[in-house]
Design a protein around this motif. Structure first.
Motif, PDB file in Angstrom:
ATOM      1  N   UNK A  27       0.822  -1.207   0.000  1.00 33.85           N
ATOM      2  CA  UNK A  27       0.000   0.000   0.000  1.00 33.85           C
ATOM      3  C   UNK A  27       0.856   1.258   0.000  1.00 33.85           C
ATOM      4  N   UNK A  28       1.868   1.269   0.853  1.00 33.65           N
ATOM      5  CA  UNK A  28       2.729   2.442   0.976  1.00 33.65           C
ATOM      6  C   UNK A  28       3.722   2.541  -0.174  1.00 33.65           C
ATOM      7  N   UNK A  29       4.274   1.411  -0.582  1.00 34.62           N
ATOM      8  CA  UNK A  29       5.437   1.454  -1.447  1.00 34.62           C
ATOM      9  C   UNK A  29       5.253   1.139  -2.913  1.00 34.62           C
ATOM     10  N   UNK A  30       4.083   0.640  -3.315  1.00 36.26           N
ATOM     11  CA  UNK A  30       3.940   0.232  -4.710  1.00 36.26           C
ATOM     12  C   UNK A  30       4.161   1.394  -5.674  1.00 36.26           C
ATOM     13  N   UNK A  31       3.719   2.588  -5.301  1.00 42.50           N
ATOM     14  CA  UNK A  31       3.890   3.748  -6.182  1.00 42.50           C
ATOM     15  C   UNK A  31       5.357   4.100  -6.375  1.00 42.50           C
ATOM     16  N   UNK A  32       6.230   3.598  -5.477  1.00 44.46           N
ATOM     17  CA  UNK A  32       7.661   3.916  -5.541  1.00 44.46           C
ATOM     18  C   UNK A  32       8.492   2.676  -5.856  1.00 44.46           C
ATOM     19  N   UNK A  33       7.837   1.627  -6.305  1.00 45.57           N
ATOM     20  CA  UNK A  33       8.488   0.367  -6.697  1.00 45.57           C
ATOM     21  C   UNK A  33       9.158  -0.356  -5.538  1.00 45.57           C
ATOM     22  N   UNK A  34       8.618  -0.195  -4.316  1.00 46.25           N
ATOM     23  CA  UNK A  34       9.104  -1.023  -3.214  1.00 46.25           C
ATOM     24  C   UNK A  34       8.693  -2.467  -3.472  1.00 46.25           C
ATOM     25  N   UNK A  35       9.621  -3.371  -3.397  1.00 48.02           N
ATOM     26  CA  UNK A  35       9.245  -4.780  -3.560  1.00 48.02           C
ATOM     27  C   UNK A  35      10.101  -5.731  -2.738  1.00 48.02           C
ATOM     28  N   UNK A  36      11.131  -5.228  -2.057  1.00 50.62           N
ATOM     29  CA  UNK A  36      12.072  -6.119  -1.371  1.00 50.62           C
ATOM     30  C   UNK A  36      11.393  -7.043  -0.377  1.00 50.62           C
ATOM     31  N   UNK A  37      10.450  -6.523   0.403  1.00 50.28           N
ATOM     32  CA  UNK A  37       9.807  -7.349   1.415  1.00 50.28           C
ATOM     33  C   UNK A  37       8.691  -8.219   0.811  1.00 50.28           C
ATOM     34  N   UNK A  38       8.284  -7.910  -0.412  1.00 50.80           N
ATOM     35  CA  UNK A  38       7.263  -8.734  -1.071  1.00 50.80           C
ATOM     36  C   UNK A  38       7.868 -10.028  -1.602  1.00 50.80           C
ATOM     37  N   UNK A  39       9.119  -9.977  -2.011  1.00 54.73           N
ATOM     38  CA  UNK A  39       9.768 -11.147  -2.618  1.00 54.73           C
ATOM     39  C   UNK A  39      10.646 -11.894  -1.619  1.00 54.73           C
ATOM     40  N   UNK A  40      10.843 -11.331  -0.455  1.00 49.41           N
ATOM     41  CA  UNK A  40      11.684 -11.967   0.562  1.00 49.41           C
ATOM     42  C   UNK A  40      11.027 -13.256   1.073  1.00 49.41           C
ATOM     43  N   UNK A  41      11.772 -14.345   1.226  1.00 52.08           N
ATOM     44  CA  UNK A  41      11.193 -15.574   1.776  1.00 52.08           C
ATOM     45  C   UNK A  41      10.563 -15.341   3.145  1.00 52.08           C
ATOM     46  N   UNK A  42       9.483 -16.066   3.426  1.00 52.81           N
ATOM     47  CA  UNK A  42       8.768 -15.889   4.690  1.00 52.81           C
ATOM     48  C   UNK A  42       9.682 -16.032   5.900  1.00 52.81           C
TER      49      UNK A  42
END
Length: 204
Positions: free
Chosen positions: A63-78
């Motif tokens: 929600x906060x980061x998609x507009x700024x291409x944040x993705x590191x924590x989205x692809x990080x293993x659980x």
């Protein structure tokens, strides 16, 4: 890229399907005077993160980061993400409006004597209301309440264009530039293709 590796002078090509941005690193070496900021409105509250709910954390991160291409924590293993979130040296607050999470403040104290402002941001639509200034004052107070000698943050050219000026006005001083090269998360499927329209999407 190794932080000690220098790019050649002139233009360097970015491989197809990847993106490059210039990262600005900033630091403060002493606690600054806080800038004037209003209290949060009655419907907004900073609360501790529910560290057991990875899905809720990732939803807020998106929600906060998609507009700024944040993705590191989205692809990080659980397992790796859970290890960070459950580390007592990582302080994470969530800005909550009614039952919706709309902001994140993450302080990382895992390096002795240092605090990194790891993630800081608001959901779209909440910027420009001085909420960021109020959150930053909380960040500064919480960071310097610990035994640290350095508080630092990095931002990049994909972030809000006012980010560097905001951090400088908060007491941070720029000390380094880096260039980050990474796969475009809009092409890997980790973010929607219409995210960050200010960054051109160039297909391989």
């Amino acid at each position: 890229m190794d932080s000690n590796t220098a790019l050649p002078l002139g233009y360097s090509s970015v491989p197809p399907g990847q993106i490059a941005n210039v990262v600005t690193c900033l630091e403060m070496l002493a606690r600054p005077a806080l800038q004037a900021a209003p209290p949060f409105p009655p419907d907004l509250h900073l609360v501790a993160l529910d560290r057991s709910d990875l899905a809720a954390y990732r939803a807020l991160f998106r929600t906060v980061g998609e507009a700024w291409l944040w993705c590191s924590r989205l692809v990080m293993p659980d397992t790796e993400l859970a290890e960070i979130l459950n580390d007592p040296r990582v302080d994470i607050l969530v800005l909550r409006q009614a039952n919706r999470d709309v902001g994140i403040l993450e302080l990382d104290f895992r390096e002795a004597g240092v605090c990194e402002l790891a993630f800081f941001g608001l959901a779209p639509g909440l910027t420009g209301q001085k909420l960021g200034r109020t959150m930053m004052n909380v960040a500064i107070e919480r960071a310097w309440s610990q035994q640290i000698a350095r508080f630092w943050v990095h931002t990049c050219t994909f972030d809000h264009p006012a980010a560097v000026a905001f951090y400088k006005s908060s007491g941070f001083t720029p000390f380094a530039f880096q260039v980050e090269l990474s796969p475009d998360p809009r092409l890997t499927g980790d973010l929607s293709e219409d995210a960050a329209p200010h960054v051109p999407l160039i297909r391989p």
